[in-house]
Design a protein around this motif. Structure first.
Motif, PDB file in Angstrom:
ATOM      1  N   PHE A 141       0.858  -1.187   0.000  1.00  0.00           N
ATOM      2  CA  PHE A 141       0.000   0.000   0.000  1.00  0.00           C
ATOM      3  C   PHE A 141       0.891   1.232   0.000  1.00  0.00           C
ATOM      4  N   ASP A 142       0.980   1.890  -1.162  1.00  0.00           N
ATOM      5  CA  ASP A 142       2.008   2.911  -1.358  1.00  0.00           C
ATOM      6  C   ASP A 142       1.478   4.313  -1.629  1.00  0.00           C
ATOM      7  N   GLY A 143       0.281   4.612  -1.158  1.00  0.00           N
ATOM      8  CA  GLY A 143      -0.238   5.960  -1.345  1.00  0.00           C
ATOM      9  C   GLY A 143      -1.449   6.206  -0.477  1.00  0.00           C
ATOM     10  N   GLY A 144      -1.604   7.448  -0.013  1.00  0.00           N
ATOM     11  CA  GLY A 144      -2.747   7.796   0.810  1.00  0.00           C
ATOM     12  C   GLY A 144      -3.870   8.442   0.035  1.00  0.00           C
ATOM     13  N   THR A 145      -3.625   8.711  -1.241  1.00  0.00           N
ATOM     14  CA  THR A 145      -4.642   9.278  -2.116  1.00  0.00           C
ATOM     15  C   THR A 145      -4.715   8.460  -3.396  1.00  0.00           C
ATOM     16  N   LYS A 146      -5.824   8.591  -4.093  1.00  0.00           N
ATOM     17  CA  LYS A 146      -6.011   7.854  -5.343  1.00  0.00           C
ATOM     18  C   LYS A 146      -4.918   8.209  -6.348  1.00  0.00           C
ATOM     19  N   GLU A 147      -4.635   9.494  -6.467  1.00  0.00           N
ATOM     20  CA  GLU A 147      -3.659   9.946  -7.461  1.00  0.00           C
ATOM     21  C   GLU A 147      -2.285   9.333  -7.219  1.00  0.00           C
ATOM     22  N   THR A 148      -1.803   9.414  -5.996  1.00  0.00           N
ATOM     23  CA  THR A 148      -0.468   8.893  -5.689  1.00  0.00           C
ATOM     24  C   THR A 148      -0.444   7.372  -5.755  1.00  0.00           C
ATOM     25  N   PHE A 149      -1.453   6.744  -5.182  1.00  0.00           N
ATOM     26  CA  PHE A 149      -1.519   5.285  -5.160  1.00  0.00           C
ATOM     27  C   PHE A 149      -1.446   4.714  -6.573  1.00  0.00           C
ATOM     28  N   GLU A 150      -2.248   5.245  -7.465  1.00  0.00           N
ATOM     29  CA  GLU A 150      -2.312   4.711  -8.827  1.00  0.00           C
ATOM     30  C   GLU A 150      -1.104   5.123  -9.663  1.00  0.00           C
ATOM     31  N   HIS A 151      -0.442   6.217  -9.271  1.00  0.00           N
ATOM     32  CA  HIS A 151       0.808   6.596  -9.937  1.00  0.00           C
ATOM     33  C   HIS A 151       1.912   5.601  -9.591  1.00  0.00           C
ATOM     34  N   VAL A 152       2.028   5.254  -8.320  1.00  0.00           N
ATOM     35  CA  VAL A 152       3.079   4.329  -7.889  1.00  0.00           C
ATOM     36  C   VAL A 152       2.754   2.906  -8.315  1.00  0.00           C
ATOM     37  N   ARG A 153       1.535   2.480  -8.073  1.00  0.00           N
ATOM     38  CA  ARG A 153       1.121   1.102  -8.344  1.00  0.00           C
ATOM     39  C   ARG A 153       0.359   1.073  -9.671  1.00  0.00           C
ATOM     40  N   THR A 154       1.101   1.207 -10.742  1.00  0.00           N
ATOM     41  CA  THR A 154       0.535   1.352 -12.081  1.00  0.00           C
ATOM     42  C   THR A 154      -0.316   0.139 -12.448  1.00  0.00           C
ATOM     43  N   GLY A 155      -1.560   0.409 -12.845  1.00  0.00           N
ATOM     44  CA  GLY A 155      -2.491  -0.651 -13.212  1.00  0.00           C
ATOM     45  C   GLY A 155      -3.479  -0.972 -12.110  1.00  0.00           C
ATOM     46  N   SER A 156      -3.289  -0.389 -10.935  1.00  0.00           N
ATOM     47  CA  SER A 156      -4.207  -0.639  -9.826  1.00  0.00           C
ATOM     48  C   SER A 156      -5.331   0.397  -9.818  1.00  0.00           C
ATOM     49  N   THR A 157      -6.346   0.110  -9.035  1.00  0.00           N
ATOM     50  CA  THR A 157      -7.435   1.054  -8.800  1.00  0.00           C
ATOM     51  C   THR A 157      -7.574   1.226  -7.297  1.00  0.00           C
ATOM     52  N   PHE A 158      -7.365   2.440  -6.827  1.00  0.00           N
ATOM     53  CA  PHE A 158      -7.348   2.720  -5.395  1.00  0.00           C
ATOM     54  C   PHE A 158      -8.628   2.235  -4.722  1.00  0.00           C
ATOM     55  N   GLU A 159      -9.780   2.565  -5.303  1.00  0.00           N
ATOM     56  CA  GLU A 159     -11.056   2.197  -4.683  1.00  0.00           C
ATOM     57  C   GLU A 159     -11.221   0.689  -4.580  1.00  0.00           C
ATOM     58  N   THR A 160     -10.751  -0.036  -5.595  1.00  0.00           N
ATOM     59  CA  THR A 160     -10.879  -1.495  -5.586  1.00  0.00           C
ATOM     60  C   THR A 160     -10.057  -2.109  -4.457  1.00  0.00           C
ATOM     61  N   VAL A 161      -8.816  -1.641  -4.313  1.00  0.00           N
ATOM     62  CA  VAL A 161      -7.950  -2.189  -3.261  1.00  0.00           C
ATOM     63  C   VAL A 161      -8.520  -1.882  -1.883  1.00  0.00           C
ATOM     64  N   VAL A 162      -8.969  -0.645  -1.669  1.00  0.00           N
ATOM     65  CA  VAL A 162      -9.531  -0.274  -0.364  1.00  0.00           C
ATOM     66  C   VAL A 162     -10.785  -1.088  -0.066  1.00  0.00           C
ATOM     67  N   GLU A 163     -11.652  -1.259  -1.060  1.00  0.00           N
ATOM     68  CA  GLU A 163     -12.874  -2.045  -0.864  1.00  0.00           C
ATOM     69  C   GLU A 163     -12.544  -3.501  -0.549  1.00  0.00           C
ATOM     70  N   ASN A 164     -11.627  -4.089  -1.322  1.00  0.00           N
ATOM     71  CA  ASN A 164     -11.251  -5.485  -1.085  1.00  0.00           C
ATOM     72  C   ASN A 164     -10.636  -5.659   0.297  1.00  0.00           C
ATOM     73  N   LEU A 165      -9.806  -4.697   0.684  1.00  0.00           N
ATOM     74  CA  LEU A 165      -9.156  -4.766   1.988  1.00  0.00           C
ATOM     75  C   LEU A 165     -10.181  -4.689   3.113  1.00  0.00           C
ATOM     76  N   ASN A 166     -11.092  -3.743   3.022  1.00  0.00           N
ATOM     77  CA  ASN A 166     -12.109  -3.597   4.068  1.00  0.00           C
ATOM     78  C   ASN A 166     -13.022  -4.817   4.139  1.00  0.00           C
ATOM     79  N   ASN A 167     -13.380  -5.381   2.989  1.00  0.00           N
ATOM     80  CA  ASN A 167     -14.216  -6.581   2.973  1.00  0.00           C
ATOM     81  C   ASN A 167     -13.484  -7.770   3.592  1.00  0.00           C
ATOM     82  N   PHE A 168     -12.200  -7.883   3.283  1.00  0.00           N
ATOM     83  CA  PHE A 168     -11.432  -8.983   3.847  1.00  0.00           C
ATOM     84  C   PHE A 168     -11.297  -8.824   5.358  1.00  0.00           C
ATOM     85  N   SER A 169     -11.059  -7.608   5.810  1.00  0.00           N
ATOM     86  CA  SER A 169     -10.951  -7.356   7.243  1.00  0.00           C
ATOM     87  C   SER A 169     -12.251  -7.721   7.953  1.00  0.00           C
TER      88      SER A 169
END
Length: 423
Positions: A141-169
């Motif tokens: 997890f390499d960003g606190g905002t959508k813009e930075t997260f998706e810039h660093v983790r190219t090909g990811s979607t910030f909302e998808t990762v956060v949703e998956n993480l919260n659902n898994f938790s």
């Protein structure tokens, strides 16, 4: 065969060897990192593994997973003794072609999974099936905002990762596994996300992660030198301190780098990538040879099954200890009597895709043997491994340990200007 009993006996033997500072360990490691796949669905710009994949793609490599037959032989040889496996640190484990078979093998042999994932595929049946055999899930997890997260983790979607993480938790909570299944953030600290470290802490707290581990990025290309926080140690120390303060306010445990020296002694250097996927299936269909210890049956000698159970309660304690990430000072076992602690030499081994055995996954790691060509026991208790253990126990680490960024960032050894350079 009582696999749970075998695992508990092996755990006890390995931990006792560590406690006593033995250079020979008559047990399997508690954890094996197996590079079963180097495939990934993201293209993170600072990742040396992605750089290596590009090089191999240019040579005609199309797939980056070990054949399932090799996995089965490794599982048969080792899974009945070890506690935890990590199926890859260079790719996305949820992309493994035989993912379901791996989960079934873990359940059969009573071995747990330590997974490092980008979180994009952590949903549906993949997530549901994973939970019962999971020891620890680490989300990169390499960003606190959508813009930075998706810039660093190219090909990811910030909302998808956060949703998956919260659902898994939530799934973990509902299954009553919050005490036995760990949930961690792993953050690569770059110039781009420094100011967002407190926000990453907040997101982790909201998802009920147990700990947030952060480490300064390694620079694998001259063009990325400006992305290293070591370029501005004053700014880096400021934001790491603010993140630690925010973590304290929220009551969440963090493991962040010790302050950088502000006199320029921790210069940014360009590191040489250690990523090597030479054991993958090539375009012509050739496969790597089977592990040597499978062929002749040789392996480290753990405590035999008939020597009785481990002390009451110790199996669960050791299971959790075996699954933990990097060990800063606050995670050193109370029983440790040596000078310089590192969990790897007694507890873990790293097996590359070509069978290469290394003591850890840190950059600059040496290759101490090849499991596809030698007995694992011959490597695990060979002179190189013994020298490594002896050096740490006596506080006289070998050169590659002195340059280990894990040990430097935990404060175990001083920062060095060569910390992020590997020859």
């Amino acid at each position: 065969m009582d696999h749970a009993k075998l695992t508990a006996a092996n755990q006890a033997a390995a931990i006792q060897a560590e406690t006593d500072g033995d250079t020979v360990v008559n047990a399997w490691p508690l954890k094996l990192t197996l590079e079963l796949t180097a495939d990934c669905n993201l293209h993170c710009f600072m990742c040396d593994c992605e750089m290596a994949r590009d090089r191999y793609r240019a040579k005609g490599y199309k797939k980056f997973a070990l054949p399932v037959e090799i996995f089965r032989q490794i599982a048969e040889a080792s899974f009945s003794k070890i506690s935890v496996i990590n199926p890859t640190v260079v790719g996305e484990p949820l992309m493994l072609p035989y993912y379901d078979e791996m989960l079934e093998a873990c359940a059969h042999y009573n071995v747990k999974l330590d997974i490092i994932s980008n979180g994009m595929l952590l949903k549906g049946e993949r997530a549901r099936k994973l939970l019962p055999v999971l020891s620890e899930l680490t989300i990169s997890f390499d960003g606190g905002t959508k813009e930075t997260f998706e810039h660093v983790r190219t090909g990811s979607t910030f909302e998808t990762v956060v949703e998956n993480l919260n659902n898994f938790s939530k799934m973990r909570d509902e299954a009553g596994l919050t005490e036995t299944v760990g949930l961690t953030f792993n953050t690569t600290i770059l110039t781009e996300n420094l100011e967002e470290l407190p926000r990453i802490i907040e997101l982790g707290a909201a998802a009920k992660v147990d700990v947030i581990d952060g480490a300064f990025m390694l620079v694998f290309a001259e063009s990325l030198r400006h992305c290293s926080p070591l370029s501005d140690p004053v700014r880096a120390n400021h934001w790491v301190a603010k993140a630690e303060k925010r973590a304290k306010e929220l009551g969440i445990r963090v493991s962040l780098p010790n302050p950088l020296p502000e006199d320029g002694s921790a210069d940014v250097q360009v590191a040489q990538s250690d990523a090597d996927f030479g054991g993958v299936v090539e375009a012509n269909g050739e496969q790597p040879a089977a592990p040597a210890e499978v062929a002749n049956g040789s392996a480290p000698q753990a405590a035999p099954e008939d020597e009785g159970e481990a002390p009451a309660g110790s199996a669960e304690r050791l299971q959790r200890a075996a699954s933990k990430g990097a060990m800063p000072a606050d995670r050193v076992p109370a029983e440790w009597g040596g000078k310089l602690y590192c969990r790897f030499p007694w507890r873990e081994a790293f097996v590359g895709q070509g069978g290469e055995i290394s003591p850890c996954c840190a950059q600059g790691r040496p290759v101490l043997g090849n499991a596809f060509e030698q007995d694992f026991a011959e490597i695990w208790n060979g002179k190189d491994y013994q020298a490594l253990r002896k050096g740490l126990w006596e506080g006289k680490p070998l050169d590659y340990c002195k340059n280990c960024t894990f040990l430097q960032e935990s404060g175990a050894v001083p920062y060095s200007k060569d910390a992020y350079m590997r020859d």
